[in-house]
Design a protein around this motif. Structure first.
Motif, PDB file in Angstrom:
ATOM      1  N   VAL A  24       0.801  -1.223   0.000  1.00 36.27           N
ATOM      2  CA  VAL A  24       0.000   0.000   0.000  1.00 36.27           C
ATOM      3  C   VAL A  24       0.834   1.273   0.000  1.00 36.27           C
ATOM      4  CG1 VAL A  24      -0.348  -0.024   2.517  1.00 36.27           C
ATOM      5  CG2 VAL A  24      -1.986   1.161   1.044  1.00 36.27           C
ATOM      6  N   LEU A  25       1.812   1.401   0.870  1.00 41.56           N
ATOM      7  CA  LEU A  25       2.561   2.656   0.975  1.00 41.56           C
ATOM      8  C   LEU A  25       3.419   2.908  -0.256  1.00 41.56           C
ATOM      9  CD1 LEU A  25       3.619   2.559   4.729  1.00 41.56           C
ATOM     10  CD2 LEU A  25       1.583   3.576   3.696  1.00 41.56           C
ATOM     11  N   GLN A  26       4.112   1.883  -0.730  1.00 36.76           N
ATOM     12  CA  GLN A  26       4.931   2.041  -1.932  1.00 36.76           C
ATOM     13  C   GLN A  26       4.071   2.457  -3.117  1.00 36.76           C
ATOM     14  OE1 GLN A  26       6.866  -1.741  -2.453  1.00 36.76           O
ATOM     15  NE2 GLN A  26       8.209  -1.462  -0.687  1.00 36.76           N
ATOM     16  N   SER A  27       2.907   1.834  -3.243  1.00 41.03           N
ATOM     17  CA  SER A  27       2.029   2.123  -4.381  1.00 41.03           C
ATOM     18  C   SER A  27       1.522   3.554  -4.360  1.00 41.03           C
ATOM     19  CB  SER A  27       0.842   1.154  -4.380  1.00 41.03           C
ATOM     20  OG  SER A  27       1.279  -0.174  -4.515  1.00 41.03           O
ATOM     21  N   ILE A  28       1.056   4.021  -3.207  1.00 42.37           N
ATOM     22  CA  ILE A  28       0.495   5.370  -3.124  1.00 42.37           C
ATOM     23  C   ILE A  28       1.590   6.425  -3.271  1.00 42.37           C
ATOM     24  CG2 ILE A  28      -0.677   7.011  -1.597  1.00 42.37           C
ATOM     25  CD1 ILE A  28      -2.340   4.584  -0.583  1.00 42.37           C
ATOM     26  N   LYS A  29       2.747   6.211  -2.657  1.00 37.96           N
ATOM     27  CA  LYS A  29       3.859   7.161  -2.807  1.00 37.96           C
ATOM     28  C   LYS A  29       4.299   7.266  -4.260  1.00 37.96           C
ATOM     29  CE  LYS A  29       6.337   7.308   1.560  1.00 37.96           C
ATOM     30  NZ  LYS A  29       7.606   6.951   2.214  1.00 37.96           N
ATOM     31  N   ALA A  39       0.765  17.954  -2.471  1.00 36.23           N
ATOM     32  CA  ALA A  39      -0.108  18.209  -1.319  1.00 36.23           C
ATOM     33  C   ALA A  39      -1.479  17.644  -1.650  1.00 36.23           C
ATOM     34  CB  ALA A  39      -0.202  19.702  -1.041  1.00 36.23           C
ATOM     35  N   GLY A  40      -2.097  17.017  -0.670  1.00 34.12           N
ATOM     36  CA  GLY A  40      -3.414  16.459  -0.919  1.00 34.12           C
ATOM     37  C   GLY A  40      -3.889  15.608   0.236  1.00 34.12           C
ATOM     38  N   ARG A  41      -4.910  14.828  -0.050  1.00 34.96           N
ATOM     39  CA  ARG A  41      -5.480  13.940   0.964  1.00 34.96           C
ATOM     40  C   ARG A  41      -6.098  12.754   0.249  1.00 34.96           C
ATOM     41  NH1 ARG A  41      -8.472  18.515   0.635  1.00 34.96           N
ATOM     42  NH2 ARG A  41     -10.540  18.304  -0.213  1.00 34.96           N
ATOM     43  N   PHE A  42      -6.285  11.681   1.004  1.00 31.73           N
ATOM     44  CA  PHE A  42      -6.974  10.551   0.405  1.00 31.73           C
ATOM     45  C   PHE A  42      -7.750   9.772   1.441  1.00 31.73           C
ATOM     46  CE2 PHE A  42      -2.658   8.600   0.865  1.00 31.73           C
ATOM     47  CZ  PHE A  42      -2.969   7.487   1.627  1.00 31.73           C
ATOM     48  N   THR A  43      -8.696   9.001   0.934  1.00 32.93           N
ATOM     49  CA  THR A  43      -9.492   8.073   1.734  1.00 32.93           C
ATOM     50  C   THR A  43      -9.532   6.762   0.968  1.00 32.93           C
ATOM     51  OG1 THR A  43     -11.557   8.777   0.681  1.00 32.93           O
ATOM     52  CG2 THR A  43     -10.962   9.884   2.727  1.00 32.93           C
ATOM     53  N   GLN A  71      -6.456 -11.918   7.150  1.00 35.88           N
ATOM     54  CA  GLN A  71      -7.322 -11.098   6.307  1.00 35.88           C
ATOM     55  C   GLN A  71      -8.108 -10.112   7.168  1.00 35.88           C
ATOM     56  OE1 GLN A  71      -7.401 -11.497   2.898  1.00 35.88           O
ATOM     57  NE2 GLN A  71      -8.738  -9.733   2.688  1.00 35.88           N
ATOM     58  N   VAL A  72      -8.076  -8.840   6.788  1.00 35.35           N
ATOM     59  CA  VAL A  72      -8.838  -7.809   7.491  1.00 35.35           C
ATOM     60  C   VAL A  72      -9.523  -6.906   6.477  1.00 35.35           C
ATOM     61  CG1 VAL A  72      -7.435  -7.756   9.596  1.00 35.35           C
ATOM     62  CG2 VAL A  72      -6.801  -6.297   7.658  1.00 35.35           C
ATOM     63  N   GLU A  73     -10.643  -6.342   6.897  1.00 40.68           N
ATOM     64  CA  GLU A  73     -11.367  -5.345   6.102  1.00 40.68           C
ATOM     65  C   GLU A  73     -10.898  -3.957   6.537  1.00 40.68           C
ATOM     66  OE1 GLU A  73     -13.881  -5.479   3.752  1.00 40.68           O
ATOM     67  OE2 GLU A  73     -13.702  -7.662   3.658  1.00 40.68           O
ATOM     68  N   VAL A  74     -10.736  -3.065   5.585  1.00 41.46           N
ATOM     69  CA  VAL A  74     -10.384  -1.685   5.894  1.00 41.46           C
ATOM     70  C   VAL A  74     -11.679  -0.937   6.200  1.00 41.46           C
ATOM     71  CG1 VAL A  74      -9.368   0.443   5.029  1.00 41.46           C
ATOM     72  CG2 VAL A  74      -8.337  -1.771   4.450  1.00 41.46           C
ATOM     73  N   ALA A  75     -11.849  -0.543   7.451  1.00 38.59           N
ATOM     74  CA  ALA A  75     -13.049   0.177   7.867  1.00 38.59           C
ATOM     75  C   ALA A  75     -12.895   1.679   7.649  1.00 38.59           C
ATOM     76  CB  ALA A  75     -13.354  -0.114   9.336  1.00 38.59           C
ATOM     77  N   SER A  76     -11.664   2.169   7.746  1.00 41.36           N
ATOM     78  CA  SER A  76     -11.382   3.587   7.546  1.00 41.36           C
ATOM     79  C   SER A  76      -9.913   3.743   7.169  1.00 41.36           C
ATOM     80  CB  SER A  76     -11.680   4.366   8.830  1.00 41.36           C
ATOM     81  OG  SER A  76     -11.333   5.717   8.676  1.00 41.36           O
ATOM     82  N   PHE A  77      -9.644   4.580   6.175  1.00 41.51           N
ATOM     83  CA  PHE A  77      -8.272   4.824   5.732  1.00 41.51           C
ATOM     84  C   PHE A  77      -8.194   6.288   5.331  1.00 41.51           C
ATOM     85  CE2 PHE A  77      -4.991   3.655   2.217  1.00 41.51           C
ATOM     86  CZ  PHE A  77      -3.936   3.981   3.049  1.00 41.51           C
ATOM     87  N   VAL A  78      -7.474   7.081   6.092  1.00 48.13           N
ATOM     88  CA  VAL A  78      -7.352   8.512   5.820  1.00 48.13           C
ATOM     89  C   VAL A  78      -5.882   8.920   5.846  1.00 48.13           C
ATOM     90  CG1 VAL A  78      -9.639   9.100   6.705  1.00 48.13           C
ATOM     91  CG2 VAL A  78      -7.682   9.135   8.242  1.00 48.13           C
ATOM     92  N   ASP A  79      -5.581   9.992   5.141  1.00 52.00           N
ATOM     93  CA  ASP A  79      -4.192  10.392   5.003  1.00 52.00           C
ATOM     94  C   ASP A  79      -4.103  11.820   4.499  1.00 52.00           C
ATOM     95  OD1 ASP A  79      -1.631  10.885   3.702  1.00 52.00           O
ATOM     96  OD2 ASP A  79      -1.288   8.754   3.794  1.00 52.00           O
ATOM     97  N   ASN A  80      -2.934  12.412   4.708  1.00 52.64           N
ATOM     98  CA  ASN A  80      -2.619  13.620   3.969  1.00 52.64           C
ATOM     99  C   ASN A  80      -1.276  13.427   3.294  1.00 52.64           C
ATOM    100  OD1 ASN A  80      -0.613  14.456   5.914  1.00 52.64           O
ATOM    101  ND2 ASN A  80      -2.243  15.341   7.141  1.00 52.64           N
ATOM    102  N   LEU A 117      -7.863  -2.571  -2.941  1.00 57.48           N
ATOM    103  CA  LEU A 117      -7.968  -1.367  -2.124  1.00 57.48           C
ATOM    104  C   LEU A 117      -8.312  -0.228  -3.074  1.00 57.48           C
ATOM    105  CD1 LEU A 117      -7.575  -0.254   0.817  1.00 57.48           C
ATOM    106  CD2 LEU A 117      -5.347   0.547   0.024  1.00 57.48           C
ATOM    107  N   GLU A 118      -9.409   0.465  -2.788  1.00 62.12           N
ATOM    108  CA  GLU A 118      -9.873   1.572  -3.623  1.00 62.12           C
ATOM    109  C   GLU A 118      -9.578   2.876  -2.885  1.00 62.12           C
ATOM    110  OE1 GLU A 118     -13.616  -1.140  -5.149  1.00 62.12           O
ATOM    111  OE2 GLU A 118     -13.916   0.395  -3.614  1.00 62.12           O
ATOM    112  N   VAL A 119      -8.821   3.754  -3.547  1.00 58.65           N
ATOM    113  CA  VAL A 119      -8.358   4.989  -2.909  1.00 58.65           C
ATOM    114  C   VAL A 119      -8.780   6.180  -3.751  1.00 58.65           C
ATOM    115  CG1 VAL A 119      -6.335   6.232  -2.054  1.00 58.65           C
ATOM    116  CG2 VAL A 119      -6.359   3.732  -1.991  1.00 58.65           C
ATOM    117  N   LEU A 120      -9.387   7.183  -3.110  1.00 60.91           N
ATOM    118  CA  LEU A 120      -9.728   8.435  -3.763  1.00 60.91           C
ATOM    119  C   LEU A 120      -8.723   9.474  -3.300  1.00 60.91           C
ATOM    120  CD1 LEU A 120     -11.618  10.154  -5.515  1.00 60.91           C
ATOM    121  CD2 LEU A 120     -12.969  10.582  -3.454  1.00 60.91           C
ATOM    122  N   ILE A 121      -7.951  10.029  -4.235  1.00 59.25           N
ATOM    123  CA  ILE A 121      -6.904  11.006  -3.928  1.00 59.25           C
ATOM    124  C   ILE A 121      -7.332  12.362  -4.478  1.00 59.25           C
ATOM    125  CG2 ILE A 121      -4.501  11.672  -4.300  1.00 59.25           C
ATOM    126  CD1 ILE A 121      -3.846   8.702  -4.628  1.00 59.25           C
TER     127      ILE A 121
END
Length: 143
Positions: A24-29, A39-43, A71-80, A117-121
């Protein structure tokens, strides 16, 4: 990983869909760097086959690692998104839920996507920078 820029009347926005096995981190970076998002944010929502969350320990100035190897479900994922020392810097926090509904949360240190994982940036108009705080050792937003 697949992505698409969304049509907006304001700032740029993207949907990013991570595939099973993506880190996840490598992909988003990489996505932020390649698309010049300074600069931005994502969920996001989705699931992981394993994830390591962190809880910051002020005494040791390091993260206490909380590995979850199931295996876990992502209930909340927030970032800046900001820059630290001219590099893309993300500050992700997440709550994940196990099969029995128990939840764990904290700073995301690593995570292996499964099945998606679906991310809106959303790109921010102002340039955000992080500067290392001498007291905590953490890179803090400079406003």
């Amino acid at each position: 990983m697949k992505s698409k820029q969304l049509a907006t009347s304001g700032d740029r926005a993207f949907v990013l869909v991570l595939d099973s096995g993506d880190e996840v981190l490598q992909s988003i970076k990489a996505f932020a760097r390649d698309n010049r998002i300074l600069a931005g944010r994502f969920t996001g929502l989705g699931a992981f086959s394993s994830v390591v969350l962190g809880f910051y320990d002020f005494e040791t100035k390091d993260y206490h690692r909380i590995p979850i190897d199931e295996q876990v479900e992502v209930a909340s994922f927030v970032d800046n998104i900001a820059t630290t020392d001219e590099e893309v810097s993300i500050h992700p926090h997440m709550v994940v839920a196990k099969r029995d509904g128990s939840a764990f949360g904290g700073h995301v240190l690593e995570g292996r996507v499964h099945p998606t994982l679906e991310v809106l940036i959303e790109d921010a108009p102002a340039h955000l920078r992080r500067v290392r705080d001498k007291e905590t050792g953490l890179p803090m937003l400079k406003v």
